[in-house]
Design a protein around this motif. Structure first.
Motif, mmCIF file in Angstrom:
data_model
loop_
_atom_site.group_PDB
_atom_site.id
_atom_site.type_symbol
_atom_site.label_atom_id
_atom_site.label_comp_id
_atom_site.label_asym_id
_atom_site.label_seq_id
_atom_site.Cartn_x
_atom_site.Cartn_y
_atom_site.Cartn_z
ATOM 1 N N GLU A 11 0.813 -1.212 0.000
ATOM 2 C CA GLU A 11 0.000 0.000 0.000
ATOM 3 C C GLU A 11 0.849 1.267 0.000
ATOM 4 N N SER A 12 2.141 1.134 0.285
ATOM 5 C CA SER A 12 3.027 2.296 0.348
ATOM 6 C C SER A 12 3.869 2.462 -0.907
ATOM 7 N N GLN B 83 -2.266 8.740 -6.889
ATOM 8 C CA GLN B 83 -1.616 8.012 -5.799
ATOM 9 C C GLN B 83 -1.472 8.884 -4.561
ATOM 10 N N LEU B 84 -1.053 10.130 -4.741
ATOM 11 C CA LEU B 84 -0.884 11.016 -3.591
ATOM 12 C C LEU B 84 -2.221 11.331 -2.930
ATOM 13 N N SER C 191 -4.735 9.331 -2.789
ATOM 14 C CA SER C 191 -5.125 8.135 -2.031
ATOM 15 C C SER C 191 -4.345 8.027 -0.726
ATOM 16 N N TRP C 192 -3.148 8.623 -0.669
ATOM 17 C CA TRP C 192 -2.344 8.636 0.559
ATOM 18 C C TRP C 192 -2.676 9.828 1.448
ATOM 19 N N LEU D 25 6.289 5.688 -0.274
ATOM 20 C CA LEU D 25 5.872 6.465 0.892
ATOM 21 C C LEU D 25 6.442 5.836 2.149
ATOM 22 N N LEU E 175 8.543 11.156 0.956
ATOM 23 C CA LEU E 175 8.008 10.688 -0.318
ATOM 24 C C LEU E 175 9.150 10.650 -1.324
#
Length: 242
Positions: free
Chosen positions: A104-105, A128-129, A131-132, A166, A170
């Motif tokens: 997930e990272s 992606q960012l 979602s984080w 991540l 980052l």
């Protein structure tokens, strides 16, 4: 661990070959100079055996394996156990404990060597960012990803790989099949290009490149938002290049 010979660790300005080795979580990696394991009193093989034995034996504190302690305690234990007072050579010891990232990272994509990949890379980075929960880094990351992917298209070869990691920071990596390492140059006022890597250097916490078995990887790193400070303004940084 078998590694290809190259320049000594810490010597800058020279390319080096990258290798990939799979290590389990919690594995201990020890980097050291030969002064730690070799002297007139014993051979290199004997010194290596003594180093392995020092890591496998109890550390005297709680009877546990020495390698299971804190990294500072492990280094202290090794240096106090081995013969480090011969004065024949400098001794340096660096240890790291491997901690893998969960799936997930990590964001990992392969893109064709085509102009459309620049826009696609920005989209993937943004999604992606978000979602984080790193919305505050989206604009800067999109801009820098665009620069690196554009450079890969212009100066690299073959398929492009984009990877986001991540962790405590980052990290963004752009891979391609070219061997030529990027070099930052100072663009003239009348130049339309040549400022991409300057921008990467201004907006990131750090950047660099390394060779891989199939080409090279160019990366940059961004600090995670802490709620108290913000990174450099991308518009101001861009204007400062002119």
């Amino acid at each position: 661990m078998e590694v290809p010979p190259g320049m000594p660790l810490g010597v800058g300005g020279e390319p080096f070959e990258e290798i990939e080795v799979e290590l389990p979580d919690g594995a201990l990696l020890a980097l050291y100079t030969d002064g730690l394991v070799e002297s007139r009193d014993h051979t290199l093989d004997e010194g290596l055996q003594a180093l392995r034995a020092a890591l496998d034996t109890p550390d005297g504190a709680d009877g546990g394996n020495a390698a299971a302690g804190s990294l500072e305690d492990v280094c202290d234990h090794v240096l106090s156990t081995l013969d480090t007072h011969h004065g024949e050579d400098d001794i340096a010891l660096l240890m790291a404990r491997m901690q893998g990232l969960s799936a997930e990272s990590v964001g990992d994509w392969h893109l064709p060597s085509a102009p459309q990949s620049v826009g696609r890379a920005r989209e993937l980075a943004r999604e992606q960012l978000e979602s984080w929960g790193l919305d505050g880094l989206v604009d800067t990351t999109e801009l820098l990803v665009s620069e690196l992917v554009t450079n890969a298209l212009r100066y690299g070869e073959g398929e492009i790989r984009l990877r986001l990691l991540l962790d405590r920071t980052l990290v963004c990596e752009v891979w391609d099949g070219g061997l030529v390492q990027p070099r930052r140059r100072r663009a003239r006022d009348t130049d339309e290009g040549g400022r991409g890597l300057q921008l990467v250097g201004l907006l990131s916490a750090g950047w660099g490149s390394r060779r891989t078995p199939l080409g090279k990887t160019v990366w940059f790193e961004l600090a995670l938002p802490d709620g108290q400070s913000s990174g450099p303004d991308s518009v101001e940084a861009l204007l400062s290049l002119w």
